[in-house]
Design an enzyme around this catalytic site. Sequence first.
Site, PDB file in Angstrom:
ATOM      1  N   ASP A   1       0.304  15.717   6.200  1.00 48.79           N
ATOM      2  CA  ASP A   1      -0.665  16.231   5.226  1.00 48.79           C
ATOM      3  C   ASP A   1      -1.180  17.619   5.615  1.00 48.79           C
ATOM      4  OD1 ASP A   1      -0.287  13.736   4.140  1.00 48.79           O
ATOM      5  OD2 ASP A   1      -2.177  12.913   4.870  1.00 48.79           O
ATOM      6  N   SER A   2      -1.632  17.755   6.854  1.00 44.05           N
ATOM      7  CA  SER A   2      -2.151  19.069   7.239  1.00 44.05           C
ATOM      8  C   SER A   2      -1.014  20.083   7.347  1.00 44.05           C
ATOM      9  CB  SER A   2      -2.961  18.993   8.539  1.00 44.05           C
ATOM     10  OG  SER A   2      -2.166  18.556   9.605  1.00 44.05           O
ATOM     11  N   SER A   3       0.176  19.634   7.732  1.00 43.46           N
ATOM     12  CA  SER A   3       1.302  20.577   7.828  1.00 43.46           C
ATOM     13  C   SER A   3       1.659  21.131   6.455  1.00 43.46           C
ATOM     14  CB  SER A   3       2.536  19.890   8.402  1.00 43.46           C
ATOM     15  OG  SER A   3       2.239  19.302   9.629  1.00 43.46           O
TER      16      SER A   3
ATOM     17  N   HIS B   1       1.123  -8.861 -15.152  1.00 43.90           N
ATOM     18  CA  HIS B   1       1.029  -7.570 -14.457  1.00 43.90           C
ATOM     19  C   HIS B   1       2.334  -6.783 -14.601  1.00 43.90           C
ATOM     20  CE1 HIS B   1      -2.809  -8.058 -12.296  1.00 43.90           C
ATOM     21  NE2 HIS B   1      -2.547  -9.343 -12.457  1.00 43.90           N
TER      22      HIS B   1
ATOM     23  N   LYS C   1       0.995   9.845  -0.785  1.00 36.65           N
ATOM     24  CA  LYS C   1       1.810  10.232   0.376  1.00 36.65           C
ATOM     25  C   LYS C   1       3.257  10.556  -0.009  1.00 36.65           C
ATOM     26  CE  LYS C   1       0.998   9.945   4.895  1.00 36.65           C
ATOM     27  NZ  LYS C   1      -0.216  10.568   5.445  1.00 36.65           N
TER      28      LYS C   1
ATOM     29  N   CYS D   1      -4.502  -8.083 -17.371  1.00 35.71           N
ATOM     30  CA  CYS D   1      -5.170  -9.228 -16.749  1.00 35.71           C
ATOM     31  C   CYS D   1      -6.678  -9.222 -17.054  1.00 35.71           C
ATOM     32  CB  CYS D   1      -4.864  -9.249 -15.260  1.00 35.71           C
ATOM     33  SG  CYS D   1      -5.221 -10.839 -14.517  1.00 35.71           S
ATOM     34  N   TYR D   2      -7.535  -8.896 -16.087  1.00 35.68           N
ATOM     35  CA  TYR D   2      -8.967  -8.816 -16.409  1.00 35.68           C
ATOM     36  C   TYR D   2      -9.208  -7.817 -17.541  1.00 35.68           C
ATOM     37  CZ  TYR D   2     -14.022  -8.164 -15.899  1.00 35.68           C
ATOM     38  OH  TYR D   2     -15.380  -8.087 -16.141  1.00 35.68           O
TER      39      TYR D   2
ATOM     40  N   GLY E   1      -8.813  -7.640 -12.068  1.00 36.70           N
ATOM     41  CA  GLY E   1      -9.969  -7.746 -11.180  1.00 36.70           C
ATOM     42  C   GLY E   1     -10.332  -9.198 -10.991  1.00 36.70           C
TER      43      GLY E   1
ATOM     44  N   GLU F   1       2.857  -3.876 -13.537  1.00 40.25           N
ATOM     45  CA  GLU F   1       3.025  -2.926 -12.434  1.00 40.25           C
ATOM     46  C   GLU F   1       3.718  -3.524 -11.214  1.00 40.25           C
ATOM     47  OE1 GLU F   1       0.330  -4.355 -13.446  1.00 40.25           O
ATOM     48  OE2 GLU F   1      -1.125  -4.744 -11.878  1.00 40.25           O
TER      49      GLU F   1
ATOM     50  N   GLY G   1      -0.322  18.299  12.986  1.00 41.89           N
ATOM     51  CA  GLY G   1       1.108  18.052  13.205  1.00 41.89           C
ATOM     52  C   GLY G   1       1.633  16.977  12.275  1.00 41.89           C
TER      53      GLY G   1
END
Length: 514
Positions: free
Chosen positions: A231-233, A173, A370, A86-87, A59, A175, A228
């Site tokens: 996500d909604s599909s 870091h 996603k 880190c922070y 941060g 990551e 379409g």
Amino acid sequence: MRPDGIAVLDFGGQYCHLIARRIRELHVFSEIVPGDVDAEELKALEGHMALKGLVLSGGPASVYEPSAPRLDKRILDLGLPMLGICYGHQLLAHLLGGEVRPREAAEYGIAMARIIRPVGVLEGLGPVERVWMSHKDQVVSLPSGFEVLAETDSCPIAAFRDPSGLIYGLQWHPEVVHTQNGMKMLENFVFKICGCRANWRMEDFIPRAIEEIRQAVGPGKAIIALSGGIDSSTTAVLAAKAIGDRLHAVFIDTGLMREGEVEYVKRVFSRLLPNLHVVDAGEEFLGALRGVRDPERKRRIIGEVFIRVFERVARQVGAEYLLQGTIYPDRIESGARRFSEKIKTHHNVAGLPSRMEFKAVIEPLRDLYKDEVREVARRLGLPDEVVERQPFPGPGLAVRIVGEVTPEKVEIARKADAIVRGEFERAGVARGLWQYFAVLLDTRTTGVRGDKRAYGYVVAIRAVESKEAMTASFAKLPWDLLERVATRITNEIPEVVRVVYDITHKPPATIEWE
Ligand code: XMP
């Protein structure tokens, strides 16, 4: 079964999502919570995961500033393993009796860390490791009993652990990809220190989600607004598996869709879903947008009309439950982070429940990123054209037409977009891009056409690379592709005399123009 999980405490670091995603790549569930979460809130996470450890993120603050974000001290008494990055590394040292001071100069970039003791989080590492640092403060003395595990030339306490071997700090870091063995460090923490099992897997997620929907809806009916998009599909297909023909999927044709969109939805989803309602509401949307130029007003109006149309259908089919394709970053962006700014009013169906009466809103993908949704979609057998689809904003072409939206402009924007999509896909560059589309500007400029002066519209091409759309880089594309697109647009759309390419990253620009 609840998955084993790690909570990432967010102290405002830009890599918070990355930490959670990396841990999930190890098939361990991980969730971001605000850094000032209290011990009770942390315990409440046990409702959906077996909490095995905490990561304290980086941060921008300094621990010795009075306004710096703190950790609820009672969290230290929970006995959970902790990894400060880190922070987070500085905060742990500071809270437990060590000292943190500003450095003479900030350190930013690659550093070589000498591993003094390859134990715990650093087990299995070599004597020297390439790591990525970005800090202006550092730990100068450790709490009593703690040991230094690694150092760099300019940072003598670059990694530490406490006497119990449960608390670790890393100034670098792990990551980010620039830290050569960062994944190994996270793996050590998650499996060896926290004792997690690798039980966050999409093949287990699917039956759990189906069961959850079945339980929530009971014998009732549910409705989903299908865009379409992926996500909604995916949500709709999960729901169809759970409740069969008690699911109603509604696709609202706003009249602001890309070319071929309505046909695509009918072709793909009439096969996958039991009750598909395609509602043609183009006139209603375009009517409401007449004369409106302001982008935020356009977005609001579209949101309102959308609700009106959706409400109408919901009443007709008598659905008591609402399904939504909300995913994890949507939730984080809309308020789970305490210091985030509103950039623009995003329209997805997230505005619906506040206005509408449903017995419950069900969001089966609420914990997924996603790429995880893509994996679920693939496993559910959704076709590639759905899984690999580029995102398309809810307000559609309206936010890709700068200024007033008229039927004529929608037609131009739609044709230009179809050319961009077609050429990019044919050239084989589409797969590497997050999005690629055309924007119609409301300025007109001068051109020549057949020896005569022409005065017409400008189309901008936008193509970006991105992981989560929170940041993006414009794509460096071959000139001949851009040339082909520009030639086709000006040849095939007589109203357009000029084509430009948008070379702005996000930030400072956003991906969409409005
Ligand atoms: P911006 O333009 O904010 O877009 O950089 C980030 C991502 O979100 C998409 N986007 C939307 N998606 N409703 C959506 O469902 C919206 O109102 C909306 N506005 C932007 C955009 O296409 C990009 O992927």
